[in-house]
Scaffold this motif. Structure first.
Motif, PDB file in Angstrom:
ATOM      1  N   GLY A 457       0.874  -1.274  -0.094  1.00 44.18           N
ATOM      2  CA  GLY A 457       0.045  -0.005   0.077  1.00 44.18           C
ATOM      3  C   GLY A 457       0.868   1.166   0.022  1.00 44.18           C
ATOM      4  O   GLY A 457       2.108   1.260   0.677  1.00 44.18           O
ATOM      5  N   ASP A 458       0.525   2.368  -0.635  1.00 43.21           N
ATOM      6  CA  ASP A 458       1.317   3.466  -0.703  1.00 43.21           C
ATOM      7  C   ASP A 458       0.489   4.913  -0.741  1.00 43.21           C
ATOM      8  O   ASP A 458      -0.707   4.750  -0.880  1.00 43.21           O
ATOM      9  CB  ASP A 458       2.304   3.525  -2.091  1.00 43.21           C
ATOM     10  N   VAL A 459       1.166   5.899  -0.123  1.00 51.01           N
ATOM     11  CA  VAL A 459       0.545   7.052  -0.334  1.00 51.01           C
ATOM     12  C   VAL A 459       1.585   8.162  -0.678  1.00 51.01           C
ATOM     13  O   VAL A 459       2.608   8.039  -0.609  1.00 51.01           O
ATOM     14  CB  VAL A 459       0.437   7.587   1.297  1.00 51.01           C
ATOM     15  N   ASP A 460       1.044   9.038  -1.702  1.00 51.65           N
ATOM     16  CA  ASP A 460       1.734  10.055  -2.429  1.00 51.65           C
ATOM     17  C   ASP A 460       0.820  11.195  -2.246  1.00 51.65           C
ATOM     18  O   ASP A 460       0.017  11.428  -3.254  1.00 51.65           O
ATOM     19  CB  ASP A 460       2.027   9.637  -3.610  1.00 51.65           C
ATOM     20  N   ARG A 461       1.067  12.314  -1.355  1.00 54.67           N
ATOM     21  CA  ARG A 461       0.117  13.478  -1.247  1.00 54.67           C
ATOM     22  C   ARG A 461       0.725  14.620  -0.546  1.00 54.67           C
ATOM     23  O   ARG A 461       1.767  14.435   0.043  1.00 54.67           O
ATOM     24  CB  ARG A 461      -1.253  13.056  -0.620  1.00 54.67           C
ATOM     25  N   LEU A 462       0.218  15.707  -0.694  1.00 57.84           N
ATOM     26  CA  LEU A 462       0.650  16.691  -0.073  1.00 57.84           C
ATOM     27  C   LEU A 462       0.108  17.080   1.159  1.00 57.84           C
ATOM     28  O   LEU A 462      -1.193  16.677   1.597  1.00 57.84           O
ATOM     29  CB  LEU A 462       0.018  18.140  -0.842  1.00 57.84           C
ATOM     30  N   PHE A 463       0.642  17.429   2.205  1.00 57.84           N
ATOM     31  CA  PHE A 463       0.139  17.837   3.835  1.00 57.84           C
ATOM     32  C   PHE A 463       0.713  19.362   3.815  1.00 57.84           C
ATOM     33  O   PHE A 463       1.613  19.832   3.390  1.00 57.84           O
ATOM     34  CB  PHE A 463       1.003  16.844   4.475  1.00 57.84           C
ATOM     35  N   ALA A 464       0.002  20.031   4.811  1.00 64.69           N
ATOM     36  CA  ALA A 464       0.375  21.424   5.097  1.00 64.69           C
ATOM     37  C   ALA A 464       0.756  21.264   6.869  1.00 64.69           C
ATOM     38  O   ALA A 464      -0.060  20.783   7.522  1.00 64.69           O
ATOM     39  CB  ALA A 464      -0.863  22.005   4.954  1.00 64.69           C
ATOM     40  N   ILE A 465       1.859  21.556   7.070  1.00 64.81           N
ATOM     41  CA  ILE A 465       2.562  21.427   8.387  1.00 64.81           C
ATOM     42  C   ILE A 465       2.327  22.873   8.977  1.00 64.81           C
ATOM     43  O   ILE A 465       2.349  23.956   8.615  1.00 64.81           O
ATOM     44  CB  ILE A 465       4.173  21.303   8.283  1.00 64.81           C
ATOM     45  N   THR A 466       1.445  22.755   9.957  1.00 70.99           N
ATOM     46  CA  THR A 466       1.074  24.066  10.978  1.00 70.99           C
ATOM     47  C   THR A 466       1.444  23.725  12.269  1.00 70.99           C
ATOM     48  O   THR A 466       1.837  22.644  12.750  1.00 70.99           O
ATOM     49  CB  THR A 466      -0.601  23.954  10.829  1.00 70.99           C
ATOM     50  N   PRO A 467       1.306  24.704  13.237  1.00 71.95           N
ATOM     51  CA  PRO A 467       1.582  24.726  14.712  1.00 71.95           C
ATOM     52  C   PRO A 467       0.862  23.337  15.169  1.00 71.95           C
ATOM     53  O   PRO A 467       1.333  22.990  16.077  1.00 71.95           O
ATOM     54  CB  PRO A 467       1.314  25.817  15.214  1.00 71.95           C
ATOM     55  N   THR A 468      -0.277  23.319  14.873  1.00 76.13           N
ATOM     56  CA  THR A 468      -1.153  22.166  15.211  1.00 76.13           C
ATOM     57  C   THR A 468      -1.223  20.956  14.733  1.00 76.13           C
ATOM     58  O   THR A 468      -1.805  19.853  15.137  1.00 76.13           O
ATOM     59  CB  THR A 468      -2.663  22.773  15.507  1.00 76.13           C
ATOM     60  N   HIS A 469      -0.402  20.887  13.571  1.00 81.20           N
ATOM     61  CA  HIS A 469      -0.080  19.587  12.693  1.00 81.20           C
ATOM     62  C   HIS A 469       1.173  19.470  12.253  1.00 81.20           C
ATOM     63  O   HIS A 469       1.560  19.953  11.209  1.00 81.20           O
ATOM     64  CB  HIS A 469      -1.402  19.597  11.397  1.00 81.20           C
ATOM     65  N   THR A 470       1.865  19.043  13.170  1.00 82.01           N
ATOM     66  CA  THR A 470       3.413  19.069  13.085  1.00 82.01           C
ATOM     67  C   THR A 470       3.803  18.141  11.910  1.00 82.01           C
ATOM     68  O   THR A 470       3.237  17.217  11.420  1.00 82.01           O
ATOM     69  CB  THR A 470       4.127  18.718  14.198  1.00 82.01           C
ATOM     70  N   ARG A 471       5.360  18.075  11.518  1.00 83.33           N
ATOM     71  CA  ARG A 471       5.902  17.284  10.656  1.00 83.33           C
ATOM     72  C   ARG A 471       5.874  15.716  11.212  1.00 83.33           C
ATOM     73  O   ARG A 471       5.567  14.863  10.241  1.00 83.33           O
ATOM     74  CB  ARG A 471       7.469  17.553  10.477  1.00 83.33           C
ATOM     75  N   GLU A 472       5.804  15.375  12.476  1.00 83.73           N
ATOM     76  CA  GLU A 472       5.766  14.248  12.980  1.00 83.73           C
ATOM     77  C   GLU A 472       4.275  13.542  12.901  1.00 83.73           C
ATOM     78  O   GLU A 472       4.075  12.433  12.472  1.00 83.73           O
ATOM     79  CB  GLU A 472       6.075  14.099  14.448  1.00 83.73           C
TER      80      GLU A 472
END
Length: 541
Positions: A457-472
């Motif tokens: 299974g694979d994922v390839d998508r864009l994410f927005a990093i915010t103070p409430t949604h961190t890189r981790e």
């Protein structure tokens, strides 16, 4: 015990494997209908192995049927295309760049509706259920059963595609619905194209998977059926019915995986030489390197996952010609302007090649004359000029070495594994290549690659990093999605692990955007329950 089958355009290869040991191998001619060729291969394979059919735990099949259907335009279903984007994207409607022959084949019904998101998940416009109800009425009136739904930046936010699918399914429960966020990557037109391709193949997928199942029952094999995907993993039969596009280019992928397994190399280049073409790909960690850009399939630009493969017209049936000017790939011609390929006698090799009593000088004749192969009657090529033979072999070796060099992305040299029925064309050493391996069972590496497959299974998508949604948080979310997709495709949850993760910051988008790619694989779950007919097949799992 597993059975691996690879259905190609010319030959159907089959192997029986007991754990990691090849017990039997068979190569038969591919038939026009799906069932009889596989039945013949299975019967011959089981007879050669002499094993009880009840000992077979799984059957894995790699097929080119869906690719061939798109290329030829045959067997494609009439398809409705629903794009959620208005008021945006109206200047570039769906299917704008499709070849006319394919538009005629799928007879599309195109609908632009409100919806879509910005890259960070902000809505462009709200979904209009009334619009979609009117779309459903049009689809019903046209008698269409397959629908492709796309929404701007749906890999970032899947909500609108899923809501639109629920509305259409409530109106027309019989629909086959394909959602773009489950198939393609970021890039609206290319992802939408891939989704339409998947949708127009849904009816054919039912027919092909059903035919494969009937073939197994005909020979008395009750083991579950799995099909090869183009990333080197497997999917169960029900998953293939929903995502037939995932089988595209599974043939070269199977060959690469089988070659790496036979040579016990996880990081290498694989050269697969057939009767007409040579494919070169690279494996990293035992899985094919994926193409990073657009992929053209049958004249349609798509961006779903595909292996990074270079192909040239060089194979066992390639004609040996003379001429002037540079040879293929910019290489100089050999003595007297000699060049091998791209024209080929193909399946008529046994009638036209010199070693079989024919009148056409082929690459196979050169290999036999050079002592690299024992095929046909060597006495029929003893008259060939030794310099011509040497130059021909050197020219073919140089072309293949050039392809391998073009596939390298670092200064480190790559070991090369040569497989396929045409691998006899290559000498023991290639110019500039540190090591060349031609493993045992190399002629059926494609079927072996199918047999050893895991579920992925694979994922390839864009994410927005915010103070409430961190890189981790983003990486954890991507890992979880990849694992769930592997389980949905048929993997045992407790065996799934993440084998690849990559993140690239996207500077051309506003905000702190990052593109994350994650791949997870696991062992087959042979006890898994398959969906019933009552369960909706469009639901994200």
């Amino acid at each position: 015990m597993r059975v691996g089958i690879d259905v190609g355009g010319t030959h159907t290869d089959a192997v029986l494997m007991d754990q990691t040991t090849v017990k039997a191998e068979i190569k038969t001619a591919t038939t026009r209908d799906v069932t009889s060729g596989i039945v013949t291969a299975l019967r011959r394979l089981l007879a050669a192995a002499g094993v009880d059919r009840a000992r077979i735990t799984a059957v894995m099949i790699g097929t080119t049927h869906f690719t061939n259907a798109l290329v030829t335009g045959r067997g494609l279903a009439s398809t409705a295309v629903v794009r959620l984007a208005l008021p945006a994207t109206a200047a570039l409607p769906p299917l704008v760049d499709w070849p006319r022959r394919l538009l005629t084949a799928i007879r599309p019904s195109v609908h632009l509706c409100d919806g879509g998101h910005e890259f960070d998940g902000r809505p462009i416009s709200p979904l209009d259920p009334g619009q979609l109800s009117r779309v459903a009425a049009t689809i019903e009136a046209l008698g269409i059963r397959s629908v492709a739904i796309s929404s701007v930046f749906s890999p970032v936010n899947t909500e609108l595609e899923e809501r639109a699918a629920a509305i259409l399914h409530a109106e027309l429960p019989h629909l086959h619905i394909s959602l773009s966020h489950q198939i393609g990557r970021v890039g609206l037109v290319e992802r939408e194209n891939a989704t339409v391709v998947n949708a127009c193949l849904r009816d054919l997928a039912d027919d092909i998977v059903g035919a494969f199942g009937r073939a197994l029952r005909t020979v008395g094999v009750a083991a579950p059926l799995f099909l090869s995907q183009n990333d080197g993993t497997l999917m169960d039969a029900e998953h293939c019915r929903r995502y037939p596009v995932a089988t595209f280019a599974s043939g070269p992928t199977n060959s690469m995986r089988g070659a790496a397994f036979l040579a016990e190399q996880a990081d290498c280049a694989v050269v697969d030489i057939g009767g007409t073409t040579t494919d070169v790909g690279v494996l990293t960690g035992g899985y094919p390197r994926a193409a990073t850009g657009e992929v053209d399939i049958g004249g349609v630009r798509t961006n779903f996952r595909m292996p990074d493969v270079l192909s040239i017209g060089l194979g066992g049936g390639s004609r040996v010609t003379h001429g002037s000017g540079p040879g293929g790939a910019g290489l100089p011609r050999g003595r007297g302007g000699l060049e091998v390929g791209p024209d080929s006698v193909g399946y008529e090799l046994t009638e036209q090649a010199l070693v079989f009593g024919g009148s056409v000088l082929t690459a196979t004749d050169l290999a036999v004359a050079a002592g690299l192969a024992d095929i046909g009657d060597p006495a029929l090529v003893r008259h060939l000029d030794r310099d011509l033979v040497r130059c021909g072999i050197d020219w073919m070796a140089a072309r293949v070495a050039d392809l391998v060099e073009r596939m390298r992305v670092s200064a480190a040299p790559l070991p090369v594994i040569v497989v396929g029925g045409g691998s006899v064309l290559m000498p023991p050493e290639l110019p500039g290549i540190p090591s060349v391996h031609r493993p045992e069972h190399h002629a059926v590496a494609n079927a072996i690659g199918a047999a050893i497959g895991q579920i992925g299974g694979d994922v390839d998508r864009l994410f927005a990093i915010t103070p409430t949604h961190t890189r981790e948080d983003v990486l954890d979310q991507a890992r979880t999605e990849a694992v769930e997709r592997a389980v949905s495709a048929g993997a045992a949850r407790d065996t799934v692990e993440v084998v690849e993760i990559d993140e690239v910051h996207v500077g051309y988008l506003p905000g702190n955007a990052v593109r994350v790619r994650v791949k997870a694989v696991g062992d087959l779950d042979l006890a898994r329950r398959t969906p019933t007919e009552e369960e909706p097949q469009w639901v994200t799992t």
